[in-house]
Design a protein around this motif. Structure first.
Motif, PDB file in Angstrom:
ATOM      1  N   ASP A 126     -47.676 -22.241  20.341  1.00 41.48           N
ATOM      2  CA  ASP A 126     -46.419 -21.694  20.515  1.00 41.48           C
ATOM      3  C   ASP A 126     -45.644 -22.575  18.886  1.00 41.48           C
ATOM      4  N   THR A 127     -45.308 -21.628  17.809  1.00 37.55           N
ATOM      5  CA  THR A 127     -44.282 -22.244  16.881  1.00 37.55           C
ATOM      6  C   THR A 127     -42.791 -22.689  17.075  1.00 37.55           C
ATOM      7  N   ALA A 128     -42.755 -21.599  18.668  1.00 40.45           N
ATOM      8  CA  ALA A 128     -40.402 -23.083  18.470  1.00 40.45           C
ATOM      9  C   ALA A 128     -41.216 -24.091  19.548  1.00 40.45           C
ATOM     10  N   VAL A 129     -42.603 -24.133  20.540  1.00 40.20           N
ATOM     11  CA  VAL A 129     -42.336 -25.413  20.619  1.00 40.20           C
ATOM     12  C   VAL A 129     -43.125 -26.135  19.512  1.00 40.20           C
ATOM     13  N   LEU A 161     -37.735 -31.235  23.547  1.00 39.61           N
ATOM     14  CA  LEU A 161     -37.875 -31.118  24.808  1.00 39.61           C
ATOM     15  C   LEU A 161     -37.656 -32.034  25.593  1.00 39.61           C
ATOM     16  N   PRO A 162     -37.454 -31.728  26.955  1.00 40.96           N
ATOM     17  CA  PRO A 162     -36.750 -32.940  28.559  1.00 40.96           C
ATOM     18  C   PRO A 162     -38.213 -33.915  28.369  1.00 40.96           C
ATOM     19  N   GLY A 163     -38.532 -35.124  28.231  1.00 43.37           N
ATOM     20  CA  GLY A 163     -39.268 -36.063  28.416  1.00 43.37           C
ATOM     21  C   GLY A 163     -40.414 -35.701  29.672  1.00 43.37           C
ATOM     22  N   GLU A 164     -40.150 -35.025  30.420  1.00 44.81           N
ATOM     23  CA  GLU A 164     -41.088 -34.587  31.608  1.00 44.81           C
ATOM     24  C   GLU A 164     -42.075 -33.654  30.638  1.00 44.81           C
ATOM     25  N   LEU A 165     -41.381 -32.895  29.906  1.00 41.43           N
ATOM     26  CA  LEU A 165     -41.930 -32.099  29.594  1.00 41.43           C
ATOM     27  C   LEU A 165     -42.930 -31.718  28.539  1.00 41.43           C
ATOM     28  N   THR A 166     -42.265 -32.721  27.766  1.00 46.03           N
ATOM     29  CA  THR A 166     -43.415 -33.656  26.504  1.00 46.03           C
ATOM     30  C   THR A 166     -44.483 -34.111  26.717  1.00 46.03           C
ATOM     31  N   ARG A 167     -44.380 -35.034  28.144  1.00 42.37           N
ATOM     32  CA  ARG A 167     -45.392 -35.398  28.001  1.00 42.37           C
ATOM     33  C   ARG A 167     -46.427 -34.273  29.216  1.00 42.37           C
ATOM     34  N   ALA A 168     -45.957 -33.471  29.333  1.00 37.60           N
ATOM     35  CA  ALA A 168     -46.600 -33.083  30.348  1.00 37.60           C
ATOM     36  C   ALA A 168     -47.579 -31.677  29.114  1.00 37.60           C
TER      37      ALA A 168
END
Length: 65
Positions: A12-15, A22-29
Motif C-alpha cells: 500500500d502506498t501509504a505504508v 511507524l512504531p517499531g513493532e509494526l515496522t518489525r512486523a
C-alpha cells in the motif's frame, strides 16, 4: 501487501511512504512479512528451477542488500 501474479510484492502506498514513521513493532512486523514472502519465492525458484538457480538467486539478493 499483496503478491502479484508475476511474483512482485505490492505494498500500500501509504505504508511504503510512511514506513519510517511507524512504531517499531509494526515496522518489525512488516519486515517479517516481507521476509516470509522473499523466503517463499526463493523456495519456489528452487522447486521450479533447481538448486543452482536458488544459489544464483541468493547471491544476487546478497549483492543488492
Amino acid at each position: 501487501m499483496a503478491l502479484l501474479s508475476d511474483g512482485r510484492v505490492s505494498a500500500d502506498t501509504a505504508v511504503s511512504h510512511n514506513a519510517g514513521r511507524l512504531p517499531g513493532e509494526l515496522t518489525r512486523a512488516l519486515l517479517r512479512g516481507y521476509e516470509e514472502i522473499l523466503v517463499s519465492e526463493v523456495l519456489a525458484v528452487k522447486k521450479a528451477l533447481g538448486p543452482q538457480h536458488e544459489t544464483d538467486l541468493v547471491k544476487a539478493l546478497e549483492k543488492i542488500g
